[in-house]
Structure formats: C-alpha cells, structure tokens
Design a protein around this motif. Structure first.
Motif, mmCIF file in Angstrom:
data_model
loop_
_atom_site.group_PDB
_atom_site.id
_atom_site.type_symbol
_atom_site.label_atom_id
_atom_site.label_comp_id
_atom_site.label_asym_id
_atom_site.label_seq_id
_atom_site.Cartn_x
_atom_site.Cartn_y
_atom_site.Cartn_z
ATOM 1 N N ILE A 5 0.839 -1.194 0.000
ATOM 2 C CA ILE A 5 0.000 0.000 0.000
ATOM 3 C C ILE A 5 0.879 1.250 0.000
ATOM 4 O O ILE A 5 1.820 1.367 0.783
ATOM 5 N N ASP A 6 0.598 2.167 -0.902
ATOM 6 C CA ASP A 6 1.311 3.443 -1.042
ATOM 7 C C ASP A 6 2.740 3.279 -1.539
ATOM 8 O O ASP A 6 3.557 4.200 -1.419
ATOM 9 N N LYS A 24 -1.545 -0.659 6.486
ATOM 10 C CA LYS A 24 -1.831 0.757 6.697
ATOM 11 C C LYS A 24 -1.207 1.613 5.590
ATOM 12 O O LYS A 24 -0.177 1.267 5.011
ATOM 13 N N LYS A 25 -1.844 2.746 5.326
ATOM 14 C CA LYS A 25 -1.248 3.731 4.450
ATOM 15 C C LYS A 25 -0.028 4.332 5.130
ATOM 16 O O LYS A 25 0.088 4.304 6.362
ATOM 17 N N ASN A 26 0.856 4.873 4.348
ATOM 18 C CA ASN A 26 2.077 5.436 4.919
ATOM 19 C C ASN A 26 1.789 6.458 6.011
ATOM 20 O O ASN A 26 2.410 6.460 7.080
#
Length: 463
Positions: free
Chosen positions: A41-42, A314-316
């Motif tokens: 993610i990201d 989780k996103k950064n």
C-alpha cells in the motif's frame, strides 16, 4: 475535402502497415526477476523493493506501450511470489541457485535449460565490477552524469564487452531503471563533527567514528573506503560478513527477552556485517542485531519500516514508525550515488527479434529510466516528512569525515579492483579506469551545479 480525407486515410494505413505484418504474432517475453516488486500500500509505481519495483515498473510501462504493437513481457519471480504481487507476478521459470545466478541461466537460454531474459542488477552477475556498476562508486557520478556515461561515454559498450568475455557473448544488456542518490545511513547516535566541536580535528573525528562499537551494514565498496580511511588514522575495523550480533538475525537479540538467541559478536570498533539473506536491515535494527545501516531512498525506507513493524495494511501516513525507526539519518549519498537495474537477454533469443522489435524495446527501456527517476524523485519530500514525524533527525555527513573518506577513496577502491585482478577478474579495474577517466574529462562542467549542494535545509546537528 473528401479527396483530402481519402489521402489522409491511405497515408495512415501505409504508416501502420509495417506493424501489421508482425503484430498479429505476439512476441511474448518471459522475464524472471531476482527480486520481488513488493506492491505494498502506497508503494512507488512498480513496487516497494528498490530493485524489484523499478524492474516491474519497466515491465508495466513496456506492456502499456508495446502490447498494442505485438510485444508483451510476462514477469516471473525467482522466489516465492509475495501475496502483494500475486495479481501481476508468476512463479519462477528456473531455479537460479541451480545455475549460480540468473545471468548464467540467461547465457544458457531456454533450449539449454536456462531462460531467455532476466531483470536484475549487475552485482548479481558474479563479476567483480558488478557492485560498482549497480550503485556507482563512492564520490562518483550523479544519476544524470552516469546516464551520460552509460549512453554516450562508452559505459554500455564496456559493460557489454565485459559480459561478452565472461559469458561467451551469450548476453545482451539493456538498462531499464536508474534511480537517484540514496540515504547514506541510519545511526543510533550522531557522528563526531569538527564543525560543531572546534577542539576536534578531522583526523580525531575520523578516529572517533572508526572506534564506534557498532555493527554496520554497508555496501562493500563504501565499506572498503571507510576501512582504508580508518587504517590511516590507526584504527583497524572488523568484518563479520553475513553475521549479526546474535546467532539468528531474524530473532530478537536480547539476552533477557530472548535467551535462546545467544550473542555471537560484540563490536569494539566499527564492524561491517549484517548482510543476512532474506532479512531487511530495518528488521535487524529493530531486533538489536545491527546498529546502523543504509538501504535506499526515503520512500523505500517507509515501506520497509512498515514491513518490519507489521503495518503493511496501513497507508504510509497512518503507520506509527516511531518505535522502530533509528533516530538519525545522514544525507549525502557519497557511498552509492545511483542504482542501475538492467534487462539481460540471451543473445540467440534477442537475435531472433526483428530490427523494429529490438529498437522498440531499447526505446521503451530508455524512456523507463527517465520515468522511474522522475517518479521516485517526486515522492521523496513527503517520505522525508513522514520519517521526521516518526522522530528521525536528518543530518548531513560531517565535512571533516567526508574529507578523510574522499582522500581514502582512490586507494580503497584500487585495492578492491587489484585484489579481483589477482583472482583473474579485471572487470573492476576496467570499470574504475573508464569511469574515472570520463568523470575527469567532464568534471569542470559537473562541478557547475555543485553550488546548489549547499542550499539544503537539512540540519547539521541536533541542538
């Protein structure tokens, strides 16, 4: 008007006729990567891995451009396919360990039990110059300067010649990604800096640095330069290779918390090690197995910190990295100013392509170099802010230590090259001589932009 439309239609048909003759038969190129892309993610376009990500980015861009023209790349992974890559990556074609490395497998070709194409870095070729080509050399050329050398300074021709000699002219190499300067190290404490301590000479600062009892993970060329600089101030550094502080680099290294993982190495000076297979440096730092390390650009550090702290969901911006990140990160990529990723073909397979197909692949590869560098550069400011929010203080390398390292660099790298020559591999010698000659020839212009190096907002110390 009707006549004009007919003329334009005929011209369009003629223009695309050459492609129609071969686009009906799709050229499918199966390419195996030594490294997983890791599409977390990201992550950056292509993936989070500093090598696998840019390699995968090339495949994505190449297919977007070339699939309509009948050329399609299919990417395979040498190891287990990561769950984040399952939608895009296929299992391995060959066991690279069976061949020694992917370069040897490509030299064989699929008709001899190998493969026809691979994505990797020259350091995996088994040749002495591989690391110097993959990451540049300490105090070497910047990314744009390196691109000039590769394409118009004879670099690619020299690399091809070295490969021809080593692999019986069975490999064709094409650069596909060239990323910019990396962070030069996370440390648990600040490095000695004469600028902040008038009583400390450059020599004393270097000696103090060399005597820091830390296990540090550093590329070999940079480690050899540090080793040479330390020897000049009377300090002999230590080397433990793949080992870390405790026996198991994947487990917590703490006699109280984990007595089943005994301490094996207690550093008394700078100790180079920590290249444990399959373990990321951020994880080894968090577990207490190493004390300092470098990896890549800030974007990759964010992703690997999430991996080490089990926050990949989780996103950064939402990840809490404060409990695992090292407190100080030093800027100034004196040690590894670039990273080059390449595509290698089996020559018989490559020679089976039409001239148009070869030119299209080369053109897309060159475009990928520009695209990858620009994409990654555009993301680094935000990543630095996220690291600082987690508690990281960004510092510049102390100039007093840099001066000692720069002075030691030629002798350190010459020792590396000459040692390889004694073992029958002159590739490092050839590469160093050629890159230094190109750099010397163009240095006056290369220095034009260096005045901007001083216009940084990075701190020089933490007050």
């Amino acid at each position: 008007m009707l006549r004009l439309k007919k003329i334009l239609l005929i011209a369009t048909i003629i223009a695309f006729a050459p492609f129609k003759s071969w686009a009906a038969d799709v050229l499918e190129i199966n390419v195996q990567s030594r490294y997983s892309p890791l599409q977390f993610i990201d992550s950056a376009f292509g993936g989070a891995h500093p090598i696998g990500g840019p390699g995968h980015a090339f495949v994505l861009k190449a297919n977007d451009t070339l699939s309509p023209l009948g050329i399609n790349f299919v990417m395979h992974n040498s190891g287990k396919v990561n769950k984040y890559d399952e939608k895009n990556i296929l299992p391995k074609l060959v066991d690279r360990k069976k061949h020694g490395n992917l370069y040897k497998a490509v030299a064989l070709g699929d008709k001899q039990g190998g493969i026809n194409a691979a994505l990797s870095i020259p350091a995996e070729s088994g040749l002495a110059f591989g690391e110097m080509l993959s990451g540049g050399v300490p105090f070497g050329m910047s990314t744009d300067e390196y691109a000039a050398y590769i394409y118009y300074g004879g670099g690619l021709d020299l690399q091809q010649k070295i490969y021809d000699d080593a692999f019986d002219s069975k490999l064709v190499t094409i650069p596909v990604a060239l990323t910019s300067a990396q962070g030069s190290g996370f440390f648990p404490k600040q490095l000695p800096d004469p600028d902040n301590n008038p009583s400390l000479s450059n020599e004393d600062a270097m000696a103090e640095f060399c005597n820091m009892p830390l296990i540090v993970r550093w590329p070999d060329s940079a480690a050899q330069v540090i080793k040479e600089a330390c020897s000049r101030v009377g300090v002999t550094t230590a080397y433990i290779g793949k080992e870390t502080r405790c026996v198991d680099p994947k487990a917590t290294c703490d006699p109280i918390k984990n007595p089943s993982n005994p301490v094996k190495n207690i550093p008394t000076v700078l100790t180079f090690g920590g290249f444990a297979p399959g373990v990321i440096p951020h994880q080894m730092f968090g577990s207490g197995n190493i004390d300092a390390f470098e990896l890549n650009m800030p974007t990759e550090d964010i992703q690997f910190l999430k991996l080490a702290s089990k926050q990949l969901d989780k996103k950064n911006a939402d990840a809490d990295l404060s409990s695992i990140v090292a407190p100080y990160k030093y800027a100034g990529s004196w040690h590894q100013p670039i990273l080059l990723v390449e595509l290698v073909f089996n020559r018989d397979f490559w020679d089976g392509f039409t001239k148009i197909q070869q030119d299209l692949i080369k053109t897309v590869a060159q475009a990928s170099i520009v695209d990858t560098q620009a994409r990654l550069l555009s993301m680094q400011g935000e990543a630095i802010e996220q690291l600082e929010a987690a508690g990281v203080v960004h510092l510049k390398w102390p100039q007093g230590i840099l001066e000692k390292l720069r002075d030691a660099m030629p002798d350190g790298l010459n020792k590396v090259a000459n040692k390889a020559v004694q073992k029958g591999d002159n590739s490092s010698r050839l590469w160093l001589d050629a890159t230094w000659a190109f750099q010397k020839k163009n240095q006056k212009f290369f220095d034009y932009g260096d005045i901007n190096q001083g216009q940084s907002n990075f701190q020089t110390s933490k007050k």
